[in-house]
Motif scaffolding. Sequence first.
Motif, short mmCIF file in Angstrom:
data_model
loop_
_atom_site.label_atom_id
_atom_site.label_comp_id
_atom_site.label_asym_id
_atom_site.label_seq_id
_atom_site.Cartn_x
_atom_site.Cartn_y
_atom_site.Cartn_z
N ALA A 1 1.20 9.66 -5.83
CA ALA A 1 1.83 10.27 -5.08
C ALA A 1 2.58 11.26 -6.40
O ALA A 1 2.74 12.21 -6.86
CB ALA A 1 2.59 11.08 -3.44
N ARG A 2 3.63 10.46 -7.15
CA ARG A 2 4.40 10.35 -8.27
C ARG A 2 3.83 11.22 -9.23
O ARG A 2 4.25 11.74 -9.97
CB ARG A 2 5.93 9.75 -8.36
CG ARG A 2 6.75 9.82 -8.98
CD ARG A 2 7.49 8.42 -9.60
NE ARG A 2 7.09 7.40 -10.08
CZ ARG A 2 6.39 7.44 -11.91
NH1 ARG A 2 6.37 8.95 -12.03
NH2 ARG A 2 5.45 6.61 -12.36
N ILE B 1 0.73 -1.13 0.05
CA ILE B 1 0.05 -0.48 0.10
C ILE B 1 0.71 1.13 0.43
O ILE B 1 0.23 2.55 -0.31
CB ILE B 1 -1.28 -0.25 0.95
CG1 ILE B 1 -1.93 -0.84 0.86
CG2 ILE B 1 -2.18 1.37 1.38
CD1 ILE B 1 -2.63 -1.16 2.04
N GLU B 2 1.68 1.09 0.72
CA GLU B 2 3.01 2.50 0.93
C GLU B 2 3.60 2.76 -0.33
O GLU B 2 3.87 3.86 -0.95
CB GLU B 2 4.55 2.12 1.77
CG GLU B 2 3.54 2.49 3.00
CD GLU B 2 4.13 2.11 4.33
OE1 GLU B 2 6.17 1.33 3.77
OE2 GLU B 2 4.20 1.61 5.76
N THR B 3 3.88 1.54 -1.25
CA THR B 3 4.42 1.59 -2.73
C THR B 3 3.71 2.29 -3.45
O THR B 3 3.57 2.45 -4.63
CB THR B 3 4.81 0.41 -3.48
OG1 THR B 3 5.64 -0.23 -1.78
CG2 THR B 3 5.21 0.35 -4.68
N LEU B 4 1.88 1.48 -3.29
CA LEU B 4 0.60 2.41 -4.49
C LEU B 4 0.65 2.95 -3.85
O LEU B 4 0.73 4.87 -5.43
CB LEU B 4 -0.61 1.50 -4.10
CG LEU B 4 -0.73 0.04 -4.42
CD1 LEU B 4 -1.52 -1.00 -4.47
CD2 LEU B 4 -0.74 -0.02 -6.12
N GLN C 1 -6.26 3.99 -6.29
CA GLN C 1 -6.95 3.20 -7.10
C GLN C 1 -6.17 3.30 -9.12
O GLN C 1 -6.43 2.30 -9.67
CB GLN C 1 -8.36 3.41 -6.95
CG GLN C 1 -9.46 2.75 -8.04
CD GLN C 1 -10.89 2.97 -7.72
OE1 GLN C 1 -11.43 4.16 -6.79
NE2 GLN C 1 -11.87 2.80 -8.95
N ALA C 2 -5.93 4.26 -8.88
CA ALA C 2 -5.72 4.59 -10.87
C ALA C 2 -4.66 3.85 -10.90
O ALA C 2 -3.99 3.06 -12.36
CB ALA C 2 -5.59 6.57 -10.91
#
Length: 81
Positions: free
Chosen positions: A57-58, A49-52, A64-65
């Motif tokens: 953010a990047r 989840i942190e990676t997502l 979700q996207a």
Amino acid sequence: MKTAKAADLERIFDEGKESITDYADMSTVRKPNKDEQRALSLQLPAWLIETLDSEAARMGVSRQAVIKVWLTERADSLANA
């Protein structure tokens, strides 16, 4: 609807001063693969989840996207394998 040759459309697009949608027949526009959508509940480890969230953010989009893009890319690679 305006008309133009391909080279003129490229120039118009590159200059960015005018919208190229004025040259498109919007009555025929549709979203490809616009299928019924269903909800999905998914348990993921915190690190994923942190990676997502970092990737979202990047990219300046929602979590979700990012998930949709990643799953679509994977599904396409499997379909083309």
